[in-house]
Motif scaffolding. Structure first.
Motif, PDB file in Angstrom:
ATOM      1  N   PRO A 103      24.213  42.126  -6.217  1.00 22.29           N
ATOM      2  CA  PRO A 103      24.394  43.209  -7.194  1.00 22.29           C
ATOM      3  C   PRO A 103      23.518  43.059  -8.433  1.00 22.29           C
ATOM      4  CG  PRO A 103      26.278  41.712  -7.212  1.00 22.29           C
ATOM      5  CD  PRO A 103      25.441  41.332  -6.036  1.00 22.29           C
ATOM      6  N   ASP A 104      23.015  41.855  -8.683  1.00 21.32           N
ATOM      7  CA  ASP A 104      22.165  41.628  -9.852  1.00 21.32           C
ATOM      8  C   ASP A 104      20.679  41.580  -9.481  1.00 21.32           C
ATOM      9  OD1 ASP A 104      24.370  41.400 -11.622  1.00 21.32           O
ATOM     10  OD2 ASP A 104      24.683  39.331 -10.976  1.00 21.32           O
ATOM     11  N   ALA A 105      20.333  42.112  -8.332  1.00 18.26           N
ATOM     12  CA  ALA A 105      18.941  42.077  -7.884  1.00 18.26           C
ATOM     13  C   ALA A 105      18.038  42.822  -8.863  1.00 18.26           C
ATOM     14  CB  ALA A 105      18.823  42.685  -6.494  1.00 18.26           C
ATOM     15  N   ILE A 106      16.835  42.303  -9.018  1.00 16.88           N
ATOM     16  CA  ILE A 106      15.847  42.877  -9.935  1.00 16.88           C
ATOM     17  C   ILE A 106      15.002  43.907  -9.185  1.00 16.88           C
ATOM     18  CG2 ILE A 106      13.840  42.345 -11.385  1.00 16.88           C
ATOM     19  CD1 ILE A 106      14.978  39.424 -11.496  1.00 16.88           C
ATOM     20  N   PRO A 107      14.809  45.094  -9.740  1.00 23.29           N
ATOM     21  CA  PRO A 107      13.914  46.055  -9.079  1.00 23.29           C
ATOM     22  C   PRO A 107      12.457  45.612  -9.217  1.00 23.29           C
ATOM     23  CG  PRO A 107      15.377  47.123 -10.686  1.00 23.29           C
ATOM     24  CD  PRO A 107      15.447  45.658 -10.942  1.00 23.29           C
ATOM     25  N   VAL A 108      11.699  45.701  -8.116  1.00 23.30           N
ATOM     26  CA  VAL A 108      10.267  45.406  -8.148  1.00 23.30           C
ATOM     27  C   VAL A 108       9.542  46.446  -7.314  1.00 23.30           C
ATOM     28  CG1 VAL A 108      10.331  43.797  -6.184  1.00 23.30           C
ATOM     29  CG2 VAL A 108       8.474  43.646  -7.864  1.00 23.30           C
ATOM     30  N   ILE A 109       8.440  46.949  -7.820  1.00 24.77           N
ATOM     31  CA  ILE A 109       7.591  47.872  -7.081  1.00 24.77           C
ATOM     32  C   ILE A 109       6.304  47.141  -6.714  1.00 24.77           C
ATOM     33  CG2 ILE A 109       6.648  48.865  -9.234  1.00 24.77           C
ATOM     34  CD1 ILE A 109       6.415  51.551  -7.729  1.00 24.77           C
ATOM     35  N   LEU A 110       5.951  47.179  -5.435  1.00 24.38           N
ATOM     36  CA  LEU A 110       4.762  46.505  -4.914  1.00 24.38           C
ATOM     37  C   LEU A 110       3.668  47.548  -4.712  1.00 24.38           C
ATOM     38  CD1 LEU A 110       6.436  44.247  -2.169  1.00 24.38           C
ATOM     39  CD2 LEU A 110       6.232  43.819  -4.629  1.00 24.38           C
ATOM     40  N   LEU A 111       2.495  47.294  -5.288  1.00 27.55           N
ATOM     41  CA  LEU A 111       1.430  48.295  -5.352  1.00 27.55           C
ATOM     42  C   LEU A 111       0.198  47.818  -4.595  1.00 27.55           C
ATOM     43  CD1 LEU A 111       1.884  49.007  -9.163  1.00 27.55           C
ATOM     44  CD2 LEU A 111       2.827  50.345  -7.259  1.00 27.55           C
ATOM     45  N   HIS A 112      -0.179  48.541  -3.564  1.00 26.60           N
ATOM     46  CA  HIS A 112      -1.310  48.166  -2.717  1.00 26.60           C
ATOM     47  C   HIS A 112      -2.582  48.866  -3.169  1.00 26.60           C
ATOM     48  CE1 HIS A 112      -1.757  51.977  -0.485  1.00 26.60           C
ATOM     49  NE2 HIS A 112      -0.444  52.086  -0.586  1.00 26.60           N
ATOM     50  N   GLY A 113      -3.673  48.576  -2.465  1.00 28.50           N
ATOM     51  CA  GLY A 113      -4.938  49.230  -2.733  1.00 28.50           C
ATOM     52  C   GLY A 113      -5.593  49.664  -1.440  1.00 28.50           C
ATOM     53  N   SER A 131      18.550  36.064  -1.760  1.00 30.48           N
ATOM     54  CA  SER A 131      18.815  35.269  -2.960  1.00 30.48           C
ATOM     55  C   SER A 131      18.068  33.944  -2.904  1.00 30.48           C
ATOM     56  CB  SER A 131      20.316  35.007  -3.104  1.00 30.48           C
ATOM     57  OG  SER A 131      21.011  36.211  -3.350  1.00 30.48           O
ATOM     58  N   TRP A 132      17.491  33.580  -4.027  1.00 28.38           N
ATOM     59  CA  TRP A 132      16.774  32.311  -4.186  1.00 28.38           C
ATOM     60  C   TRP A 132      17.231  31.689  -5.495  1.00 28.38           C
ATOM     61  CZ3 TRP A 132      13.122  31.525  -8.250  1.00 28.38           C
ATOM     62  CH2 TRP A 132      12.449  30.277  -8.204  1.00 28.38           C
ATOM     63  N   THR A 133      17.507  30.406  -5.469  1.00 25.53           N
ATOM     64  CA  THR A 133      17.949  29.703  -6.672  1.00 25.53           C
ATOM     65  C   THR A 133      16.836  28.797  -7.155  1.00 25.53           C
ATOM     66  OG1 THR A 133      20.243  29.750  -5.910  1.00 25.53           O
ATOM     67  CG2 THR A 133      19.706  28.225  -7.696  1.00 25.53           C
ATOM     68  N   SER A 134      16.451  28.959  -8.404  1.00 26.81           N
ATOM     69  CA  SER A 134      15.379  28.152  -8.977  1.00 26.81           C
ATOM     70  C   SER A 134      15.856  26.734  -9.249  1.00 26.81           C
ATOM     71  CB  SER A 134      14.889  28.783 -10.283  1.00 26.81           C
ATOM     72  OG  SER A 134      15.818  28.537 -11.325  1.00 26.81           O
ATOM     73  N   ALA A 135      14.912  25.876  -9.606  1.00 28.76           N
ATOM     74  CA  ALA A 135      15.254  24.495  -9.934  1.00 28.76           C
ATOM     75  C   ALA A 135      16.149  24.416 -11.159  1.00 28.76           C
ATOM     76  CB  ALA A 135      13.977  23.689 -10.163  1.00 28.76           C
ATOM     77  N   PHE A 136      16.151  25.484 -11.947  1.00 26.72           N
ATOM     78  CA  PHE A 136      16.980  25.523 -13.158  1.00 26.72           C
ATOM     79  C   PHE A 136      18.321  26.204 -12.910  1.00 26.72           C
ATOM     80  CE2 PHE A 136      12.478  25.699 -14.353  1.00 26.72           C
ATOM     81  CZ  PHE A 136      12.380  24.532 -15.086  1.00 26.72           C
ATOM     82  N   GLY A 137      18.565  26.580 -11.644  1.00 32.38           N
ATOM     83  CA  GLY A 137      19.859  27.153 -11.298  1.00 32.38           C
ATOM     84  C   GLY A 137      19.962  28.655 -11.429  1.00 32.38           C
ATOM     85  N   LYS A 138      18.872  29.332 -11.746  1.00 34.35           N
ATOM     86  CA  LYS A 138      18.928  30.783 -11.872  1.00 34.35           C
ATOM     87  C   LYS A 138      18.727  31.433 -10.511  1.00 34.35           C
ATOM     88  CE  LYS A 138      17.144  34.806 -14.308  1.00 34.35           C
ATOM     89  NZ  LYS A 138      16.287  35.356 -15.387  1.00 34.35           N
ATOM     90  N   ASN A 139      19.571  32.408 -10.206  1.00 28.89           N
ATOM     91  CA  ASN A 139      19.470  33.144  -8.948  1.00 28.89           C
ATOM     92  C   ASN A 139      18.544  34.345  -9.128  1.00 28.89           C
ATOM     93  OD1 ASN A 139      20.543  33.820  -6.141  1.00 28.89           O
ATOM     94  ND2 ASN A 139      21.014  35.698  -7.272  1.00 28.89           N
ATOM     95  N   VAL A 140      17.634  34.502  -8.172  1.00 32.56           N
ATOM     96  CA  VAL A 140      16.683  35.614  -8.217  1.00 32.56           C
ATOM     97  C   VAL A 140      16.656  36.311  -6.865  1.00 32.56           C
ATOM     98  CG1 VAL A 140      14.247  36.271  -8.461  1.00 32.56           C
ATOM     99  CG2 VAL A 140      15.216  34.505  -9.955  1.00 32.56           C
ATOM    100  N   SER A 141      16.773  37.611  -6.885  1.00 36.26           N
ATOM    101  CA  SER A 141      16.554  38.434  -5.694  1.00 36.26           C
ATOM    102  C   SER A 141      16.044  39.785  -6.172  1.00 36.26           C
ATOM    103  CB  SER A 141      17.842  38.595  -4.885  1.00 36.26           C
ATOM    104  OG  SER A 141      18.821  39.268  -5.654  1.00 36.26           O
TER     105      SER A 141
END
Length: 400
Positions: A103-113, A131-141
């Motif tokens: 639910p806390d996923a970050i929006p990302v737009i991928l732009l091609h050429g 979900s991926w957890t960094s070495a500092f414990g932050k979750n990123v998706s």
């Protein structure tokens, strides 16, 4: 994420181009190539050179297309993603919108050429949603959005005088008003980097993070780097030489598509092998020489899928017009835009464009500069694990 607007009618989309495959295969099979190499100069037997694609390489790809390539398999893999279309400013925009379960996923737009498409990012889309957890414990998706540029594959052809700044505007609308993201991040390559930098510069309240592998500024000359006392690593030295070689010997396609897009577009419009020769030369030359060996997935199947998408959607001609419509898109003065959003940059050794960290820092709030000794221009295909890692790092700096 905010609530998406009901003003825009988002329609689910499914790729269905199989009916054209018999004709495509027939054209490819019956295209006559020279019985022997008629080139007056050496272009190599099985390698790409700055003189163009070798006959052996093209013949091998032609044979592979007829005998081994399975479009239905590739189409099914592409249809595993969630595709949609929406009309924004009278332009039909095709896009993939792959959402994370987080639910806390970050929006990302991928732009091609060019000569890319949404397919260029197919190896990284689903992994970025996980979900991926960094070495500092932050979750990123991420919630991943991958639009097709105007005039490319399933997106409609833009009107005259349409620039990447116009595309930036409708893509910001896509992310905010259509999909309901109040803030988002971006990754960009090739023409997508021009577009991505336009978004980063002009939409500073909504774009809150950018990851680039190219920037729309001229690469500094070796003399300039020396004059500024910049020390390069061994990988950077290779990248610098690649950029020098590319700019001095491989500008023919760029000049043709900038000045005569209709000539090349019409000449190759109904020639799949012609499009293959034109596009494969760029994909091979601009990628890592080790392309197709792990971690690269840029093999014959990837090249043939890319060319098939252009040919089957009849978008080769309209795609090359991006050069003519954006001929003056390069910024010649290094200036920082009015944004504090983090900027991350990745240098892949065999990408034929080069900027040292000191120069990238001039054009944004640079927080990370990564150097990779494997990969080239098409990082999503050339080194997917490295690109995934670098885009995930952007999440460590993101603040909605």
């Amino acid at each position: 994420m905010t609530s998406a607007s009901n003003t825009f009618a988002v329609k689910p989309f499914r790729i269905d181009l199989g009916s054209e495959i018999p004709r495509l295969k027939s054209l490819v099979k019956n295209t006559r190539l020279p019985a022997k190499d008629l080139s007056p100069g050496d272009v190599g037997s099985d390698k790409i050179s700055y003189k163009g694609l070798s006959l052996d390489s093209l013949r091998g790809l032609q044979t592979d297309w007829v005998e081994n390539f399975d479009w239905e398999t590739q189409q099914a893999e592409l249809n595993q993603f969630s595709h949609y279309t929406v009309v924004i400013e009278e332009q039909t925009v095709h896009f993939v919108h792959q959402k994370s379960k987080d639910p806390d996923a970050i929006p990302v737009i991928l732009l091609h050429g060019w000569p890319g498409s949404f397919h260029e990012f197919s190896p990284i889309i689903k992994t970025l949603t996980e979900s991926w957890t960094s070495a500092f414990g932050k979750n990123v998706s991420y919630n991943v959005v991958v639009p097709s540029l105007p005039g490319f594959v399933f997106s409609s052809v833009p009107p005259a005088n349409w620039t990447l700044d116009d595309t930036a505007r409708i893509y910001n609308t896509l992310m905010t008003d259509v999909l309901g993201y109040s803030t988002y991040t971006l990754h960009a390559t090739d023409w997508g980097s021009v577009l991505g930098y336009s978004l980063y510069s002009s939409f500073n309240t909504t774009v809150r993070g950018a990851h680039l592998v190219m920037i729309p500024f001229p690469s500094p000359s070796p003399e300039e780097i020396v004059a500024n006392n910049i020390t390069l690593s061994d990988v950077q030295k290779v990248a610098q030489q690649r950029a020098i070689d590319w700019s001095s010997t491989n500008g023919g396609y760029y000049t043709e598509q900038t000045t005569k897009p209709n000539d090349i577009g019409l000449a190759l419009y109904d020639s799949p092998v012609g499009q293959l020769a034109w596009i494969a030369a760029i994909m091979k030359l601009a990628s890592d020489p080790r392309a197709g060996t792990p971690p690269s997935v840029l093999d014959n199947t990837a090249i043939l899928t890319s060319v098939s998408l252009y040919y089957l959607t009849e978008s080769f001609l309209s795609s090359v017009w991006i050069y003519a419509q954006n001929a003056n898109s390069l910024h010649f003065v290094y200036t920082k835009p009015p944004t504090d959003a983090p900027l991350l940059f990745s240098l892949f050794e065999y990408n034929p464009a080069f900027w040292p960290e000191e120069y990238v820092a001039k054009i944004g709030n640079l927080v990370s500069y990564k150097v990779h000794d494997f990969g080239g221009h098409f990082a999503g295909l050339d080194n997917p694990p490295a690109l995934i890692g670098d885009i995930r790092e952007m999440g460590l700096y993101f603040k909605a």
